[in-house]
Write a protein that holds these residues in place. Structure first.
Motif, mmCIF file in Angstrom:
data_model
loop_
_atom_site.group_PDB
_atom_site.id
_atom_site.type_symbol
_atom_site.label_atom_id
_atom_site.label_comp_id
_atom_site.label_asym_id
_atom_site.label_seq_id
_atom_site.Cartn_x
_atom_site.Cartn_y
_atom_site.Cartn_z
ATOM 1 N N PHE A 15 14.773 31.751 7.496
ATOM 2 C CA PHE A 15 15.900 30.853 7.228
ATOM 3 C C PHE A 15 15.359 29.429 7.107
ATOM 4 N N VAL A 26 12.339 35.373 12.074
ATOM 5 C CA VAL A 26 12.404 36.372 13.136
ATOM 6 C C VAL A 26 11.582 37.565 12.678
ATOM 7 N N ASP A 28 10.805 41.188 13.531
ATOM 8 C CA ASP A 28 11.397 42.245 14.341
ATOM 9 C C ASP A 28 10.645 43.551 14.118
ATOM 10 N N LEU A 68 9.286 31.334 20.030
ATOM 11 C CA LEU A 68 10.445 31.218 20.911
ATOM 12 C C LEU A 68 10.753 32.467 21.721
ATOM 13 N N SER A 69 10.218 33.600 21.314
ATOM 14 C CA SER A 69 10.613 34.844 21.989
ATOM 15 C C SER A 69 9.680 35.978 21.627
ATOM 16 N N THR A 84 10.010 43.177 21.400
ATOM 17 C CA THR A 84 11.287 42.558 21.038
ATOM 18 C C THR A 84 11.049 41.490 19.964
ATOM 19 N N PRO A 85 12.100 41.000 19.324
ATOM 20 C CA PRO A 85 11.902 40.129 18.153
ATOM 21 C C PRO A 85 11.213 38.811 18.484
ATOM 22 N N ASN C 4 17.260 44.547 15.737
ATOM 23 C CA ASN C 4 17.986 43.368 16.190
ATOM 24 C C ASN C 4 18.844 42.741 15.097
ATOM 25 N N THR C 5 19.140 43.524 14.075
ATOM 26 C CA THR C 5 20.014 43.074 12.989
ATOM 27 C C THR C 5 21.205 44.013 12.899
ATOM 28 N N THR C 13 21.107 38.625 12.776
ATOM 29 C CA THR C 13 19.866 38.965 13.469
ATOM 30 C C THR C 13 19.756 38.038 14.671
ATOM 31 N N THR C 14 19.519 38.598 15.851
ATOM 32 C CA THR C 14 19.357 37.724 17.014
ATOM 33 C C THR C 14 17.965 37.879 17.608
ATOM 34 N N PHE C 15 17.558 36.860 18.335
ATOM 35 C CA PHE C 15 16.276 36.922 19.034
ATOM 36 C C PHE C 15 16.389 36.110 20.314
ATOM 37 N N GLY C 16 15.435 36.281 21.199
ATOM 38 C CA GLY C 16 15.388 35.443 22.388
ATOM 39 C C GLY C 16 15.658 36.173 23.681
ATOM 40 N N GLU C 17 14.991 35.707 24.716
ATOM 41 C CA GLU C 17 15.117 36.311 26.040
ATOM 42 C C GLU C 17 15.847 35.371 26.993
ATOM 43 N N ALA C 22 14.252 29.749 24.315
ATOM 44 C CA ALA C 22 15.477 29.632 23.528
ATOM 45 C C ALA C 22 15.968 30.996 23.095
ATOM 46 N N VAL C 26 20.231 34.422 13.143
ATOM 47 C CA VAL C 26 20.299 34.120 11.726
ATOM 48 C C VAL C 26 21.497 34.882 11.158
ATOM 49 N N LEU C 89 20.485 28.006 17.003
ATOM 50 C CA LEU C 89 19.534 27.956 18.109
ATOM 51 C C LEU C 89 20.190 27.382 19.355
ATOM 52 N N ARG C 130 15.025 40.626 27.198
ATOM 53 C CA ARG C 130 15.870 40.807 26.026
ATOM 54 C C ARG C 130 17.163 41.557 26.365
ATOM 55 N N GLU C 135 21.785 37.258 25.617
ATOM 56 C CA GLU C 135 21.713 37.472 24.162
ATOM 57 C C GLU C 135 23.087 37.390 23.522
ATOM 58 N N PRO D 225 16.087 47.884 20.857
ATOM 59 C CA PRO D 225 16.956 46.945 21.549
ATOM 60 C C PRO D 225 18.117 46.445 20.693
ATOM 61 N N ILE D 226 19.183 46.127 21.338
ATOM 62 C CA ILE D 226 20.336 45.369 20.846
ATOM 63 C C ILE D 226 21.159 46.130 19.802
ATOM 64 N N TYR D 227 20.754 46.163 18.537
ATOM 65 C CA TYR D 227 21.633 46.767 17.530
ATOM 66 C C TYR D 227 21.110 48.103 17.030
#
Lengths: 361, 361, 361, 361
Positions: A15, A26, A28, A68-69, A84-85, C4-5, C13-17, C22, C26, C89, C130, C135, D225-227
């Protein structure tokens, strides 16, 4: 591939715009327990970074990547992936939006800005917004992560033609690639390019180029039949790079002139039990599947549309205007496309390795 | 694109081997309330069908398509799509597996059979199994459905080079394409090809070709940024056709030699309020998005690996052998790739039209 | 949905712990030319934010969201979407990793940490990494963007059961939801929950809950047949929320006890030409497609595994231990799941609206 | 999941309507070198087949499956998968479209026909077209292929409630499941169901049910994870079955009433080095990832809307009518949903095994 994500198991989403606050990605699906340092990603970014010679845009971007992660830091900077992502972020620093004031309402001939406007009915004119080559920084960062997944694969890119100058393959020297500002493997051609591109640059013009990317030690068997072919995914990945208008695998367009006898790579029994191919017209891919030979891809990059010479165009109201671009630009965007091509190769191979391992155990 | 499915909203999944009982496709996501007849799909298939001249394989396949689902028949053969998946089936008729007895255990140089074996540890040697060009019949059938989604778009393909013979663009005549067995738009070149390919054919050899596909009346705005670019998806779609080794959009590899001034298509205000481009180096795509100009793609098809001349190879045990192929084959597989290229263009454009309409309303 | 999407045309799409620098998201595929302010997203986040009452974790996170891309700012804070990916973010602020020191090597019974370790061979033990509910902040931010795509759809969630306390539907009052710290629509039950949850909280225990989310003014026709059903995607989306163990649509599990006569929602001709359903056992979805009735979904949230009472477990070496958690936690994580459920409903409906518009024009 | 395809690496696409010529499926991504016989798939289909007792629809469908691709036959009926897509086809035999003449223009309350019409503006009224339970035959066939991918996993389903009758878990006997026409594991409840369902059937009514599916020997670590959570995908897969209105994992909705102490499954060191859980409230899934415990899912099936009692509705012109259905139908569609639930469990687990193996090596 969909919108701003590519890959299937190893997936990259990017992005960010050229002149917004930041660009990011990201990554993933990266396997767990791989180790690296932030500096490894930074080093890859530094290769692509603008402003390192007079032959690339003078925009000064440190391109400092933040992770960041998706990793655990051992406290000494050694990062271990957790599965993880992995979020990556680069802040934009040297945006000079005023450079674009004069083209805010006009369309540069050959540029994506008119297409984005036709599509979305709105555009971010500053530096091309999302269509800027700036996005490719994130690909390079993602490619550095992808390389962790395929540690034995050696991926190298080179600029093999610029305008009228083509390299002599007999002089190909991979070490030479890092000794000139063009990623050119032929020292003689590199010398010629220097004078040639100075001329282009001083004229406020631009020029096209051809890049070749070679991946060695690629395991056999990567690629899925029909619509998940390794070369199909490579074609999409390379064509997705800004300004690319053509993609070739192996002998590429030259196959049109070859007979079956000339084209077929003959095979002998290799010393190690693996098949030994006597040539590599196939570019390492048969039926969409890697054979163990080097995977060889080439792509053509058009000259940037940001040039000083006034060109006929229209503005957002439809009125006819003349447009010339005074912002900082690359006289040959193909140069900085070299590390981007390497990164896309890494991402595609990493994805296909995971997919193959998934289906084939 | 993934495995054997391509497309995002307009999705095509194919299955079936050259010498199994049948090949088939599922076209998913087709809009409802479109009307057509089975004969429309059949007509598209008939264009691709082998055995129609001495220049294509003598395998006799009627390629009769059965439409299994996704439509309502009004009782008089007029079919209306319901929005549900359209199942298509073609029974294989003329399999002569014995033709392949002699290569059952050997790998043809330049053929996918070794790659499939390296990947899967098992292969269907009869006629190339899944890697056979026979699979492309289903693409043509799917392309006929795709054309319903983009009724105003005119898609035409032509063979523009075969071996040493290139067409003269000054003689380009679309009507000529259906008057010779090569889909060649240049009557003079077509005549030359006839003699040339007879020589290749009688020698048991094969030759490569270049195909050009042009789509006119493509709405502006198709294509998504970065990894869902129209030209990225086209590149993947065309590279997924058997034996393709290169793909170009617009000026293609020639852009490497162009300056920014030469490459940029200048724009004037069109009579109808639309932008009028003064040239089409871009091939109708800027930044991955269609501009309303004709979309122009080219792809290079290698010569088939099935030739009479013995070539060095290995067998499944790794022993060195010589291989020659006596089965029925195309001296120039590029010929029958023309309707396949048209079909892939139709599928990609249909998919992107639905995607664009989805995001942009 | 993949890794993660989630989503097809409207993709998140997410990321982060929980305890990394952070968390981010997206949002890709958002239509262009929608307008909003950063404050709109922030307001949604504030509803979910922890530490707003004694009934949620005392972790203090301002959850200030930064919008990194995909919009043009008019200079006064009015943002217009450009159709390109929206990067979001949130910096983590109040990480107290030391809280987790005592469980770094042990597995909390009922917690995902053992599963992540079994999968990846490595885990980020700090705050669950995660798998932390942290999240879900990004889902809420993405949901605020999704709401822009479906401006007429009104989505509201409520907590309808907590432990032994169930609401009385005769007392349902949507305005009440924002007047108590539980998002409870029944003022009497809300009062009971206050005392009840104080008891749970003081005992260092936790309790489960049931959430209901209702979407009104949903257009008819959303949802694709078979594997892209609206309720199938809703089920996946709601089940993907942390700690959810069950999902219902409409009458849900109660249908098992109904006869066909009781279950079928009868239909009359509505005043406006639309069908008028006399009941809503279907929860607004028939055959996976929305009917125009309110879409009603419920989901069950288990009690958090982070409790003070020592529980039998093992550590990473396999040795048997007793584990109790002293970190800051929610006595009823179901409370903060209410805005998350609303956000998932918004994302699924936005995605299906775009998909429907794509296929159906 | 998208339209008519589900799965990521192990992908199933189905097509076909209840009263069209055939239904079919494409199973893509199946690993190579797995062996089976057509009879194995047929046996799975026979379990689901209608007309085997007076408690299922009297439509007589032999459901003979044809395997069209993706396998090599050793000549004696032993099939080996090649890694390419497996095409499956079942011809419809016993369509009596005239049964539906009286409802051709009316909407059955509680049935998907009105939703399909609202979506597509056209519908295939014969037997519900694509929304018919007939589609589930292909899921069962695909499930039989999926089982090859996870040979050690034992998947069994049972009907645990029908209307007012619930089983007594103390009497659970898996062997009993195949001894009564309800797939009921409790012989006493099965006896009661017989009389109960006879009453429903003779009244031309219908009734709902709850199904439980248990998968044993599931490897730990499946699920992303997640999705891409295992339970998220299971929820989507089970909710995609016709008439399903609720899905639970493990303790399901009962968790709402549990405290953290009651809900957490305590862990001890197992004899074999694996963790040993002392209970299974989690249903084998924590944080979306399998733990090695049995995966337990339940789903609720509503009563079919095809009943004899006249119900108020409208027709396609919007006029108010009364509708009753005289075609052959299942008094409890939940019964035949048992093998379908097993098949969906198999497909989801096979897909996640391949995905896990891909990412984790």
């Amino acid at each position: 591939m969909s919108h701003n994500t590519f890959g299937h198991l190893f997936r990259v989403t990017t992005f960010g715009e050229s002149h917004g606050p930041a660009i990011g990605a990201v990554v993933d699906g990266c396997p767990p327990r791989l180790t690296f340092r932030r500096e490894d990603v930074q080093a890859a970014l530094d290769r692509r970074r603008p402003g390192q010679s007079r032959f690339t845009t003078q925009r000064r971007e440190p391109d400092e990547v933040e992770i960041l992660s998706g990793v655990i830091d051992d406290g000494a900077g050694l990062l271990t992936t957790t599965g993880t992502p992995i979020g990556l972020l680069i802040r934009n620093v040297d945006q000079r939006s005023k450079d674009y004031a004069n083209i805010a309402q006009s369309y540069r001939p050959g540029h994506a800005d008119i297409a984005y406007d036709l599509k979305y009915g709105v555009r971010d004119h500053r530096g091309g917004g999302r269509s800027s080559a700036r996005e490719t920084a994130m690909r390079v960062a993602a490619g550095a992560i992808a390389q962790l997944v395929i540690p034995d694969v050696v991926i190298r890119g080179a600029l093999v033609a610029m305008g009228e100058i083509e390299i002599d393959r007999a002089r190909w020297d991979w070490d030479e690639v890092d000794r000139n500002p063009f990623f050119c493997p032929d020292p003689v051609a590199a010398k010629e390019m220097e004078a040639y591109l100075d001329g282009i640059r001083k004229a406020g013009s631009s020029i096209g180029a051809v890049i070749e990317v070679v991946a060695e030690n690629v395991p056999a068997g990567l690629g899925a039949p029909i619509y998940g072919k390794l070369d199909g995914d490579l074609a999409a990945a390379l064509m997705s790079i800004n300004a690319v208008k053509g993609v070739e695998i192996g002998a590429g367009f030259a196959v049109a002139r070859l007979t079956g006898e000339e084209n077929a790579d003959e095979i002998r029994a290799g010393a190690d039990g693996h098949p030994e191919f006597l040539s590599n017209k196939a570019g390492g891919v048969l039926g969409g599947v890697s054979t163990g030979q080097p995977v060889v891809a080439r792509f053509a990059v058009k000259p940037t549309s940001s040039i000083l010479t006034p060109r006929r165009s229209i503005d957002a109201t439809g009125a006819e205007v003349e447009v010339s671009t005074k912002g900082r630009h690359d006289p040959c965007v193909g140069i900085r496309a070299v590390p981007v091509g390497e990164a896309m190769m890494a991402c595609v191979l990493a994805d296909h390795l995971l997919r193959h391992r998934g289906q084939n155990g």
